[in-house]
Design a protein around this motif. Structure first.
Motif, PDB file in Angstrom:
ATOM      1  N   ALA A   1      -0.942  -2.891 -11.311  1.00  0.00           N
ATOM      2  CA  ALA A   1      -1.647  -1.612 -11.237  1.00  0.00           C
ATOM      3  C   ALA A   1      -0.915  -0.508 -11.977  1.00  0.00           C
ATOM      4  CB  ALA A   1      -1.874  -1.220  -9.777  1.00  0.00           C
ATOM      5  N   GLN A   2       0.399  -0.533 -11.941  1.00  0.00           N
ATOM      6  CA  GLN A   2       1.175   0.522 -12.567  1.00  0.00           C
ATOM      7  C   GLN A   2       1.212   0.387 -14.091  1.00  0.00           C
ATOM      8  OE1 GLN A   2       2.256  -1.550 -10.123  1.00  0.00           O
ATOM      9  NE2 GLN A   2       1.857  -0.113  -8.498  1.00  0.00           N
ATOM     10  N   ASP A   3       1.038  -0.836 -14.594  1.00  0.00           N
ATOM     11  CA  ASP A   3       1.205  -1.096 -16.024  1.00  0.00           C
ATOM     12  C   ASP A   3      -0.063  -1.539 -16.733  1.00  0.00           C
ATOM     13  OD1 ASP A   3       3.943  -0.629 -15.608  1.00  0.00           O
ATOM     14  OD2 ASP A   3       4.303  -2.731 -15.140  1.00  0.00           O
ATOM     15  N   GLY A   4      -1.124  -1.845 -15.993  1.00  0.00           N
ATOM     16  CA  GLY A   4      -2.337  -2.383 -16.606  1.00  0.00           C
ATOM     17  C   GLY A   4      -2.275  -3.893 -16.668  1.00  0.00           C
ATOM     18  N   TYR A   5      -3.113  -4.487 -17.516  1.00  0.00           N
ATOM     19  CA  TYR A   5      -3.160  -5.939 -17.581  1.00  0.00           C
ATOM     20  C   TYR A   5      -2.633  -6.449 -18.908  1.00  0.00           C
ATOM     21  CZ  TYR A   5      -7.661  -4.939 -19.833  1.00  0.00           C
ATOM     22  OH  TYR A   5      -8.650  -4.452 -20.638  1.00  0.00           O
ATOM     23  N   SER A   6      -2.326  -7.756 -18.914  1.00  0.00           N
ATOM     24  CA  SER A   6      -1.799  -8.369 -20.121  1.00  0.00           C
ATOM     25  C   SER A   6      -2.813  -8.198 -21.249  1.00  0.00           C
ATOM     26  CB  SER A   6      -1.461  -9.841 -19.875  1.00  0.00           C
ATOM     27  OG  SER A   6      -2.562 -10.542 -19.351  1.00  0.00           O
ATOM     28  N   GLU A   7      -2.318  -8.157 -22.450  1.00  0.00           N
ATOM     29  CA  GLU A   7      -3.151  -7.807 -23.605  1.00  0.00           C
ATOM     30  C   GLU A   7      -4.353  -8.723 -23.808  1.00  0.00           C
ATOM     31  OE1 GLU A   7      -0.910  -7.161 -27.157  1.00  0.00           O
ATOM     32  OE2 GLU A   7       0.640  -6.071 -26.076  1.00  0.00           O
ATOM     33  N   ASP A   8      -4.176  -9.992 -23.707  1.00  0.00           N
ATOM     34  CA  ASP A   8      -5.264 -10.924 -23.958  1.00  0.00           C
ATOM     35  C   ASP A   8      -5.907 -11.368 -22.656  1.00  0.00           C
ATOM     36  OD1 ASP A   8      -4.809 -10.920 -26.733  1.00  0.00           O
ATOM     37  OD2 ASP A   8      -3.204 -12.390 -26.495  1.00  0.00           O
ATOM     38  N   VAL A   9      -7.169 -10.996 -22.475  1.00  0.00           N
ATOM     39  CA  VAL A   9      -7.915 -11.457 -21.316  1.00  0.00           C
ATOM     40  C   VAL A   9      -8.497 -12.821 -21.668  1.00  0.00           C
ATOM     41  CG1 VAL A   9      -9.880 -11.001 -19.799  1.00  0.00           C
ATOM     42  CG2 VAL A   9      -8.478  -9.098 -20.620  1.00  0.00           C
TER      43      VAL A   9
ATOM     44  N   ASP B   1       0.804  -1.220   0.000  1.00  0.00           N
ATOM     45  CA  ASP B   1       0.000   0.000   0.000  1.00  0.00           C
ATOM     46  C   ASP B   1       0.837   1.271   0.000  1.00  0.00           C
ATOM     47  OD1 ASP B   1      -2.653   1.065  -0.012  1.00  0.00           O
ATOM     48  OD2 ASP B   1      -2.345   1.690   2.065  1.00  0.00           O
ATOM     49  N   ILE B   2       1.891   1.307   0.793  1.00  0.00           N
ATOM     50  CA  ILE B   2       2.684   2.519   0.945  1.00  0.00           C
ATOM     51  C   ILE B   2       3.255   3.007  -0.397  1.00  0.00           C
ATOM     52  CG2 ILE B   2       4.879   1.393   1.489  1.00  0.00           C
ATOM     53  CD1 ILE B   2       5.267   3.634   3.624  1.00  0.00           C
ATOM     54  N   LYS B   3       3.510   2.079  -1.305  1.00  0.00           N
ATOM     55  CA  LYS B   3       4.025   2.437  -2.630  1.00  0.00           C
ATOM     56  C   LYS B   3       2.971   2.290  -3.729  1.00  0.00           C
ATOM     57  CE  LYS B   3       8.866   1.500  -1.748  1.00  0.00           C
ATOM     58  NZ  LYS B   3      10.075   0.860  -2.254  1.00  0.00           N
ATOM     59  N   GLY B   4       1.771   1.876  -3.352  1.00  0.00           N
ATOM     60  CA  GLY B   4       0.715   1.686  -4.337  1.00  0.00           C
ATOM     61  C   GLY B   4       1.004   0.559  -5.315  1.00  0.00           C
ATOM     62  N   LEU B   5       1.772  -0.433  -4.890  1.00  0.00           N
ATOM     63  CA  LEU B   5       2.115  -1.559  -5.751  1.00  0.00           C
ATOM     64  C   LEU B   5       1.072  -2.657  -5.607  1.00  0.00           C
ATOM     65  CD1 LEU B   5       5.938  -1.793  -4.991  1.00  0.00           C
ATOM     66  CD2 LEU B   5       4.830  -0.634  -6.915  1.00  0.00           C
ATOM     67  N   GLU B   6       0.591  -3.145  -6.738  1.00  0.00           N
ATOM     68  CA  GLU B   6      -0.376  -4.228  -6.762  1.00  0.00           C
ATOM     69  C   GLU B   6      -0.049  -5.126  -7.948  1.00  0.00           C
ATOM     70  OE1 GLU B   6      -4.129  -1.564  -5.233  1.00  0.00           O
ATOM     71  OE2 GLU B   6      -3.714  -1.722  -7.360  1.00  0.00           O
ATOM     72  N   ASP B   7      -0.200  -6.420  -7.754  1.00  0.00           N
ATOM     73  CA  ASP B   7       0.154  -7.349  -8.802  1.00  0.00           C
ATOM     74  C   ASP B   7      -0.713  -8.590  -8.678  1.00  0.00           C
ATOM     75  OD1 ASP B   7       2.743  -7.817 -10.732  1.00  0.00           O
ATOM     76  OD2 ASP B   7       1.983  -9.701  -9.903  1.00  0.00           O
ATOM     77  N   PHE B   8      -1.277  -9.031  -9.798  1.00  0.00           N
ATOM     78  CA  PHE B   8      -2.102 -10.233  -9.852  1.00  0.00           C
ATOM     79  C   PHE B   8      -1.555 -11.138 -10.948  1.00  0.00           C
ATOM     80  CE2 PHE B   8      -5.433 -12.725 -11.806  1.00  0.00           C
ATOM     81  CZ  PHE B   8      -6.026 -13.322 -10.716  1.00  0.00           C
ATOM     82  N   ARG B   9      -1.514 -12.445 -10.691  1.00  0.00           N
ATOM     83  CA  ARG B   9      -1.057 -13.411 -11.688  1.00  0.00           C
ATOM     84  C   ARG B   9      -1.956 -14.649 -11.677  1.00  0.00           C
ATOM     85  NH1 ARG B   9       1.762  -9.952 -13.401  1.00  0.00           N
ATOM     86  NH2 ARG B   9       3.987  -9.840 -13.541  1.00  0.00           N
ATOM     87  N   TRP B  10      -2.216 -15.180 -12.879  1.00  0.00           N
ATOM     88  CA  TRP B  10      -2.838 -16.493 -13.041  1.00  0.00           C
ATOM     89  C   TRP B  10      -1.881 -17.267 -13.926  1.00  0.00           C
ATOM     90  CZ3 TRP B  10      -7.718 -17.545 -16.459  1.00  0.00           C
ATOM     91  CH2 TRP B  10      -8.015 -18.908 -16.437  1.00  0.00           C
ATOM     92  N   ILE B  11      -1.326 -18.349 -13.381  1.00  0.00           N
ATOM     93  CA  ILE B  11      -0.300 -19.123 -14.083  1.00  0.00           C
ATOM     94  C   ILE B  11      -0.752 -20.584 -14.159  1.00  0.00           C
ATOM     95  CG2 ILE B  11       2.143 -19.766 -14.135  1.00  0.00           C
ATOM     96  CD1 ILE B  11       2.627 -17.350 -12.218  1.00  0.00           C
ATOM     97  N   GLU B  12      -0.679 -21.159 -15.351  1.00  0.00           N
ATOM     98  CA  GLU B  12      -1.029 -22.568 -15.575  1.00  0.00           C
ATOM     99  C   GLU B  12       0.217 -23.309 -16.036  1.00  0.00           C
ATOM    100  OE1 GLU B  12      -3.929 -24.266 -15.283  1.00  0.00           O
ATOM    101  OE2 GLU B  12      -5.180 -22.565 -14.704  1.00  0.00           O
ATOM    102  N   ASP B  13       0.699 -24.231 -15.225  1.00  0.00           N
ATOM    103  CA  ASP B  13       1.830 -25.099 -15.570  1.00  0.00           C
ATOM    104  C   ASP B  13       2.984 -24.327 -16.222  1.00  0.00           C
ATOM    105  OD1 ASP B  13       3.353 -27.399 -15.795  1.00  0.00           O
ATOM    106  OD2 ASP B  13       2.279 -28.144 -17.556  1.00  0.00           O
ATOM    107  N   GLY B  14       3.402 -23.260 -15.545  1.00  0.00           N
ATOM    108  CA  GLY B  14       4.558 -22.489 -15.991  1.00  0.00           C
ATOM    109  C   GLY B  14       4.274 -21.402 -17.016  1.00  0.00           C
ATOM    110  N   GLU B  15       3.027 -21.269 -17.454  1.00  0.00           N
ATOM    111  CA  GLU B  15       2.659 -20.250 -18.445  1.00  0.00           C
ATOM    112  C   GLU B  15       1.729 -19.226 -17.813  1.00  0.00           C
ATOM    113  OE1 GLU B  15       3.798 -20.030 -21.616  1.00  0.00           O
ATOM    114  OE2 GLU B  15       5.072 -21.765 -21.195  1.00  0.00           O
ATOM    115  N   ILE B  16       2.100 -17.952 -17.904  1.00  0.00           N
ATOM    116  CA  ILE B  16       1.247 -16.892 -17.366  1.00  0.00           C
ATOM    117  C   ILE B  16       0.053 -16.716 -18.294  1.00  0.00           C
ATOM    118  CG2 ILE B  16       1.088 -14.447 -16.782  1.00  0.00           C
ATOM    119  CD1 ILE B  16       4.100 -14.580 -16.059  1.00  0.00           C
ATOM    120  N   ARG B  17      -1.157 -17.007 -17.775  1.00  0.00           N
ATOM    121  CA  ARG B  17      -2.386 -16.862 -18.556  1.00  0.00           C
ATOM    122  C   ARG B  17      -2.896 -15.437 -18.518  1.00  0.00           C
ATOM    123  NH1 ARG B  17      -6.725 -20.555 -18.854  1.00  0.00           N
ATOM    124  NH2 ARG B  17      -7.274 -19.129 -20.522  1.00  0.00           N
ATOM    125  N   PHE B  18      -2.742 -14.784 -17.356  1.00  0.00           N
ATOM    126  CA  PHE B  18      -3.253 -13.426 -17.201  1.00  0.00           C
ATOM    127  C   PHE B  18      -2.460 -12.733 -16.103  1.00  0.00           C
ATOM    128  CE2 PHE B  18      -6.293 -10.332 -15.355  1.00  0.00           C
ATOM    129  CZ  PHE B  18      -6.524  -9.569 -16.484  1.00  0.00           C
TER     130      PHE B  18
END
Length: 186
Positions: free
Chosen positions: A128-136, A107-124
């Motif tokens: 917060a600082q960069d937005g989300y991956s291109e393909d939802v 919170d103090i730096k406003g950093l937020e990060d979410f990941r969904w990973i399937e068997d070594g591959e980031i799906r989504f």
């Protein structure tokens, strides 16, 4: 039906809200996940999350103190003031052969990060600082459309995404009443 983001407003009052890492790994027991993370299960102790946070505060910032429980067929790591959930060097290997969902907040730096990973591959991914991956992914389109532009993940949307993928609605009871296998990673 997935919980609306506002229904997670309770979390902003929790003792984790200002700095946390959550990692969910499908199909593993807490003991299996601790071992996969490099911990020695025999050195870990079952305790409440509050006890784990207090115990972890006795270690310096170079030490990763984790608390792991089982919720709905997923091993759930909850950490106060840790960066593990946003570190792809940690999360990607943990997802080997399974699914992993992670959420990080400082919170103090406003950093937020979410990941969904399937068997070594980031799906989504969402940062917060960069937005989300291109393909939802198709599984998340409706959920993403229901989330407004207020990307304050720790007050709802990140928890909604966790619920959508895992089927787990995080509640105060899960955090307050569960026993967590807790200890230091090597």
């Amino acid at each position: 039906m997935t919980t609306p983001p506002g229904d997670y407003a309770w979390f902003s009052g929790s003792n984790l809200a200002e700095a946390f890492s959550f990692i969910f790994v499908r199909g593993l027991t807490p003991e299996e996940l601790v071992a996969r993370m490099g911990g020695r299960v025999e050195d870990f102790t079952w305790m409440t999350l509050d006890e784990s946070i207090h115990a972890g505060s006795r270690h310096d910032y170079k030490t990763e103190f984790v608390a792991v429980t089982s919720v709905g067929g997923w091993a759930f790591v909850a950490q106060y003031n840790s960066w593990l959930a946003c570190n792809d060097d940690v999360t990607v290997p943990l997802s080997a052969g399974t699914s992993l969902v992670s959420l990080y907040r400082l919170d103090i730096k406003g950093l937020e990060d979410f990941r969904w990973i399937e068997d070594g591959e980031i799906r989504f991914a969402f940062r917060a600082q960069d937005g989300y991956s291109e393909d939802v992914p198709a599984e998340l389109v409706e959920t993403m459309e229901s989330i407004d532009d207020d990307w304050d993940l720790h007050t709802g949307p990140g928890l909604v995404l966790i619920e959508r993928i895992t089927g787990i609605r995080l509640t105060p009871e899960i955090l307050d009443e569960s026993r967590f296998l807790s200890g230091v990673l090597s």
